[in-house]
Design a protein around this motif. Structure first.
Motif, PDB file in Angstrom:
ATOM      1  N   PHE A 150       5.007  -6.490   7.438  1.00 42.96           N
ATOM      2  CA  PHE A 150       3.792  -5.695   7.297  1.00 42.96           C
ATOM      3  C   PHE A 150       4.092  -4.416   6.516  1.00 42.96           C
ATOM      4  O   PHE A 150       3.329  -4.019   5.631  1.00 42.96           O
ATOM      5  N   ILE A 151       5.229  -3.800   6.827  1.00 41.91           N
ATOM      6  CA  ILE A 151       5.546  -2.531   6.165  1.00 41.91           C
ATOM      7  C   ILE A 151       5.795  -2.751   4.677  1.00 41.91           C
ATOM      8  O   ILE A 151       5.298  -2.008   3.822  1.00 41.91           O
ATOM      9  N   ILE A 152       6.546  -3.810   4.341  1.00 45.21           N
ATOM     10  CA  ILE A 152       6.826  -4.057   2.917  1.00 45.21           C
ATOM     11  C   ILE A 152       5.521  -4.335   2.173  1.00 45.21           C
ATOM     12  O   ILE A 152       5.255  -3.770   1.102  1.00 45.21           O
ATOM     13  N   ALA A 153       4.659  -5.187   2.772  1.00 46.08           N
ATOM     14  CA  ALA A 153       3.393  -5.486   2.117  1.00 46.08           C
ATOM     15  C   ALA A 153       2.524  -4.234   2.028  1.00 46.08           C
ATOM     16  O   ALA A 153       1.822  -4.011   1.037  1.00 46.08           O
ATOM     17  N   GLY A 154       2.588  -3.405   3.075  1.00 51.30           N
ATOM     18  CA  GLY A 154       1.813  -2.168   3.068  1.00 51.30           C
ATOM     19  C   GLY A 154       2.264  -1.242   1.966  1.00 51.30           C
ATOM     20  O   GLY A 154       1.442  -0.642   1.249  1.00 51.30           O
ATOM     21  N   LEU A 155       3.583  -1.107   1.792  1.00 52.57           N
ATOM     22  CA  LEU A 155       4.114  -0.279   0.707  1.00 52.57           C
ATOM     23  C   LEU A 155       3.624  -0.816  -0.636  1.00 52.57           C
ATOM     24  O   LEU A 155       3.286  -0.061  -1.550  1.00 52.57           O
ATOM     25  N   SER A 156       3.559  -2.138  -0.710  1.00 48.96           N
ATOM     26  CA  SER A 156       3.113  -2.757  -1.947  1.00 48.96           C
ATOM     27  C   SER A 156       1.649  -2.429  -2.205  1.00 48.96           C
ATOM     28  O   SER A 156       1.232  -2.199  -3.335  1.00 48.96           O
ATOM     29  N   LEU A 157       0.875  -2.390  -1.121  1.00 47.10           N
ATOM     30  CA  LEU A 157      -0.547  -2.050  -1.247  1.00 47.10           C
ATOM     31  C   LEU A 157      -0.709  -0.621  -1.744  1.00 47.10           C
ATOM     32  O   LEU A 157      -1.583  -0.319  -2.572  1.00 47.10           O
ATOM     33  N   ILE A 158       0.166   0.266  -1.251  1.00 48.56           N
ATOM     34  CA  ILE A 158       0.106   1.663  -1.708  1.00 48.56           C
ATOM     35  C   ILE A 158       0.534   1.748  -3.169  1.00 48.56           C
ATOM     36  O   ILE A 158      -0.041   2.501  -3.953  1.00 48.56           O
ATOM     37  N   GLY A 159       1.525   0.970  -3.540  1.00 46.28           N
ATOM     38  CA  GLY A 159       2.017   1.004  -4.907  1.00 46.28           C
ATOM     39  C   GLY A 159       3.334   1.749  -5.040  1.00 46.28           C
ATOM     40  O   GLY A 159       3.555   2.477  -6.001  1.00 46.28           O
ATOM     41  N   VAL A 160       4.226   1.575  -4.064  1.00 46.95           N
ATOM     42  CA  VAL A 160       5.542   2.201  -4.110  1.00 46.95           C
ATOM     43  C   VAL A 160       6.415   1.431  -5.108  1.00 46.95           C
ATOM     44  O   VAL A 160       6.311   0.204  -5.194  1.00 46.95           O
ATOM     45  N   PRO A 161       7.239   2.120  -5.881  1.00 49.09           N
ATOM     46  CA  PRO A 161       8.078   1.419  -6.861  1.00 49.09           C
ATOM     47  C   PRO A 161       8.904   0.301  -6.220  1.00 49.09           C
ATOM     48  O   PRO A 161       9.208   0.351  -5.033  1.00 49.09           O
ATOM     49  N   LEU A 162       9.233  -0.680  -7.021  1.00 46.94           N
ATOM     50  CA  LEU A 162       9.967  -1.890  -6.629  1.00 46.94           C
ATOM     51  C   LEU A 162       9.097  -2.866  -5.843  1.00 46.94           C
ATOM     52  O   LEU A 162       9.589  -3.845  -5.314  1.00 46.94           O
ATOM     53  N   THR A 163       7.804  -2.607  -5.750  1.00 49.25           N
ATOM     54  CA  THR A 163       6.935  -3.600  -5.131  1.00 49.25           C
ATOM     55  C   THR A 163       5.914  -4.053  -6.176  1.00 49.25           C
ATOM     56  O   THR A 163       5.728  -3.406  -7.201  1.00 49.25           O
ATOM     57  N   ALA A 164       5.246  -5.188  -5.854  1.00 51.94           N
ATOM     58  CA  ALA A 164       4.285  -5.737  -6.808  1.00 51.94           C
ATOM     59  C   ALA A 164       3.135  -4.764  -7.053  1.00 51.94           C
ATOM     60  O   ALA A 164       2.616  -4.642  -8.165  1.00 51.94           O
ATOM     61  N   GLY A 165       2.760  -4.042  -5.982  1.00 47.79           N
ATOM     62  CA  GLY A 165       1.646  -3.111  -6.115  1.00 47.79           C
ATOM     63  C   GLY A 165       1.918  -2.038  -7.155  1.00 47.79           C
ATOM     64  O   GLY A 165       1.002  -1.584  -7.849  1.00 47.79           O
TER      65      GLY A 165
END
Lengths: 162, 143, 506
Positions: C383-398
């Protein structure tokens, strides 16, 4: 008790219904199988066919109709109709045509078209008739058995041949 | 004025559609909402039916052309036979599909209403909302 | 990869035939197996299709052997092929997940209906993506929507689920009816239903009022179907009360497919110049999109149910996508497509992880889930990794999609929009951060938290698969970006019509 009352009161209607049922069935078959020469086809024939059972249910009580055409049979019929429709297309795929290309079904393209549309319409007719009767069961049974869970299948199936 | 009346079918479509739309918005009874939806869709069906109609066209079922003039010149040039005007069948076929979809939508909607009535004991949207908010209040009280 | 032209039609036929087989079999396990196998085949077919299309081919398939403007044609180019793969992969992942999850949410005798409905829904979604016929879009849209209403009504909080499904049914049917009416006007103006053919004939009737009316009806209908800002009211309840497997599937695919119809109609059928140049569609969409993503992010902050937070965040993300595609530039369109793909994976992963929590704790209320990081580390980590991705933190798809979004906005000279996107991302930090804080640092109130086990492996597997996909596309962003760029240029190039098919240079 209710059952006897109903039977006594509606004797005339019941007798006439018994006369009508085979004729309506015959008409349904006519509309189904004459569909490629005149007006008609699976949708209309299916509804006419189902109307026989709905009429039977209204006059003789739904419980008796359920004995004639059980919900389980309906479930299988509506699935088989859909499979017949989609299966015709797959057969034409295997025979080297495109999906639903009836011309390849037989050696003569015109009779291939004829039999292709025949089997597709038959599939549509079976599914529509089964769905219509099961819709009738679904709503008519509610008054008697509140809380009884009937199959919401009819809704999801109906759209699939649209 | 006459020019406006010439589009009588479109006016009918607009009236039917808006009547259905109004029912959907203004009525809180769920069954009435479904009826409104059905009327709304019927308006669209009429639109398509009107689209396919050709003035003086007959139903698109193949008819044997009548021979009106058998003089050799006409037979040669291919105008010996009377032309038959058909209505356009395509919009009608399309709307047959849309009608089936509409029936499915209505059946599903009514089935949902039956279940809603079993669970809530009402099909008025106000009552349902009141019951739901009461339910949430009870949950909060428990905490 | 092996490719055959018939693959395109099999994508629709397979789930259509698997659904009645599920109904005949009637057993929970057997129908799950049927659904899974057919879905697996669909994934393989779609990947083969993608690898074929990505080389610049356009697949055209004539149903029944009738040539295109007369018969129905299946038309697949870059954007369809990508979304077909995304939808089928997400469906496969959620299907694997659903086996365990619906055991607690749906009564055993209804399982086969769940799978049959699922397959019909998949049929509809894939059908929309594949078909090149405007009326077929409507039919498939209704197939997918009707089965979706049924699936939502199976939800665990049965009462509210029924009402949510009913609301969705009313609004969804209005939307679909508007689309039907719009297609009717297009047919009246051009006399054809084939989308490429309409695109070719529209310039001949340029400026006709009939076309403008059809355009407006289709726009409004699609806005309802995509849950765009002012007409989103069906979405939060539907996402919250549906069975968790259904809300994961719905969140990842349904709105994305509606967005695809939007792209197809406004970039391909009407043409970019017509919709964004003459009719100034961008001027209407952009303000709505900006208000949408901003307001919905604020609303998401104040929700107590995690599913509702995610639902409002979904509406906000749709706002981002609309902002991107209403720029009507290549960068904007690319950013929009990237975000469609990435968001589909991220949101599905988030909903699946909430579903895992729901499976063990029976609630998704944020106030009752203190400290569950200890008992469900894998789920919470996902959940946390996907959440970070939703925010748009570097190294994530977001991050990739936000980056392209903002740079596209800056390229168009819209500094204010870029700033708004950043502001709303800050809002995402708040609403995701709030949940993560509860998960990790708040002490557990509920007794027996320590006894709760981690979610079953069959639920974690699809979850982590999606997480790995989204992290991989975050680190190696080129995969998605190249695909999106390719399909964006293909869409903007005003696709080849019937008379000059691709591969046949004039």
């Amino acid at each position: 008790m209710l059952k006897r009352n109903v039977q006594q009161r509606h004797r005339v209607v019941q007798v006439i219904t018994k006369f009508l049922i085979p004729m309506i069935l015959l008409f349904a078959f006519y509309v189904q199988f004459h569909g490629d020469f005149g007006a008609g086809g699976g949708f209309q024939a299916g509804v006419i066919f189902a109307s026989v059972f709905i009429l039977h249910g209204l006059i003789f009580g739904e419980a008796r109709t359920r004995l004639v055409l059980t919900p389980n049979a309906l479930r299988i019929l509506m699935s088989l109709g859909l499979l017949l429709y989609a299966g015709t297309g797959v057969v034409s795929l295997f025979l080297g045509g495109n999906y639903l290309d009836y011309s390849v079904l037989l050696s003569d393209p015109i009779s291939g078209q004829h039999w292709g549309i025949f089997s597709v319409e038959l599939g549509v007719g079976i599914t529509v008739a089964a769905v219509m009767v099961s819709l009738f069961y679904c709503f008519s049974s509610k008054r008697n058995f509140v809380g009884h869970i009937s199959h919401p299948i009819s809704e999801s199936e109906l759209d699939s041949d649209g | 004025m006459v020019e406006w009346l010439a589009f009588y079918n479109d006016w009918a479509v607009i009236v039917i559609m808006m009547a259905g739309f109004y029912i959907m918005i203004a009525r809180y009874n769920l069954v009435k909402k479904i009826i409104g939806l059905s009327i709304f869709q019927t308006g669209i069906f009429y639109f398509y039916v009107g689209l396919g109609k050709v003035d003086n066209g007959t139903a698109p079922i193949f008819l044997e052309p009548k021979v009106i003039d058998e003089s050799a010149a006409n037979v040669a040039s291919g105008i010996a036979e009377q032309t038959i005007l058909y209505s356009n069948p395509l919009p009608h076929v399309l709307i047959l599909t849309a009608i089936v979809v509409g029936v499915a939508t209505m059946a599903l909607g009514l089935a949902l209403i039956v279940r809603i009535y079993e669970k809530y004991g009402s099909i008025e949207e106000d009552d349902i909302q009141a019951i739901d908010s009461q339910f949430i209040c009870q949950l909060d009280d428990k905490k | 990869m092996f490719f055959n032209n018939h693959f395109s039609v099999l994508l629709v036929v397979l789930p259509l035939m698997a659904a009645p087989i599920c109904v005949i079999l009637r057993s929970s396990k057997a129908s799950w197996l049927v659904a899974l196998i057919s879905n697996l085949v669909i994934v393989l077919l779609s990947l083969s299709l993608l690898s074929h299309v990505i080389n610049g081919n356009v697949v055209r398939y004539e149903l029944g052997g009738w040539a295109a403007p007369t018969g129905i044609e299946y038309y697949i180019d870059g954007i369809n092929a990508i979304l077909i793969s995304v939808v089928s992969i997400i469906s496969l992942a959620t299907l694997v997940y659903s086996k365990q999850s619906i055991r607690k949410e749906i009564a055993q005798p209804r399982h086969y209906l769940f799978y049959a409905g699922w397959l019909l829904c998949l049929t509809g979604l894939l059908g929309i993506l594949i078909t090149g016929d405007a009326f077929n879009v409507f039919v498939f849209l209704e197939i997918s929507s009707l089965s979706m209403y049924m699936l939502i009504a199976l939800g665990r909080e049965r009462r509210q689920a029924l009402v949510a499904a009913f609301r969705y049914l009313i609004l969804g049917s209005i939307g679909a009816s508007f689309i039907l009416l719009g297609i009717g006007f297009l047919y009246a103006a051009t006399g054809t239903l084939n989308m490429s053919d309409i695109a070719e004939r529209l310039p001949l009737v340029n400026g006709s009022r009939t076309v403008i009316v059809g355009f407006s009806f289709i726009t409004i209908g699609l806005l309802i179907k995509t849950a765009m800002f002012p007409v989103f009211s069906w979405l939060p309840n539907a996402y919250q009360f549906a069975p968790s497997a259904v809300s994961s599937f719905l969140a990842g695919t349904a709105t994305k497919v509606s967005l695809y119809i939007f792209l197809r109609f406004f970039y391909h059928v009407f043409g970019t110049d017509y919709s964004f140049g003459n009719l100034l569609l961008g001027n209407i969409l952009l303000p709505l999109a900006v208000v949408g993503f901003f307001v919905m992010s604020v609303v998401a902050v104040f929700q107590t149910d995690i599913r509702r937070v995610l639902a409002y965040s979904s509406i906000a993300q749709i706002g981002y996508i609309f902002a991107a595609i209403s720029m009507a530039t290549e960068q904007g369109l690319t950013a929009g497509i990237i975000h469609i793909i990435n968001h589909a994976f991220i949101k599905t992963a988030l909903f699946i992880s909430v579903g895992c929590i729901l499976y063990r704790y029976g609630t998704a209320n944020i106030n009752q889930l203190g400290g569950i990081m200890k008992s469900m580390p894998w789920t919470c980590a996902a959940f946390i990794i996907a959440g970070l991705s939703l925010i748009g933190v570097p190294l994530t798809a977001g991050f990739v999609s936000k980056w392209y979004l903002i740079s596209a906005a800056i390229d168009s000279g819209w500094w204010l929009i870029a700033a708004m996107i950043l502001m709303s991302s800050l809002m995402a930090i708040i609403y995701i951060g709030r949940i993560v804080e509860v998960f990790c640092f708040k002490n557990s109130e509920a007794e027996g938290v320590a006894k709760v086990k981690e979610a079953p492996f069959s639920m974690l597997l699809p979850l982590w698969f999606l997480i790995i996909v989204s992290v991989y596309t975050g680190i190696n962003g080129d995969v998605v970006v190249d695909l999106a760029k390719f399909s964006a240029t293909q869409l903007l190039d005003n696709l080849p019509g019937l008379n000059n098919p691709v591969g046949n240079p004039l």
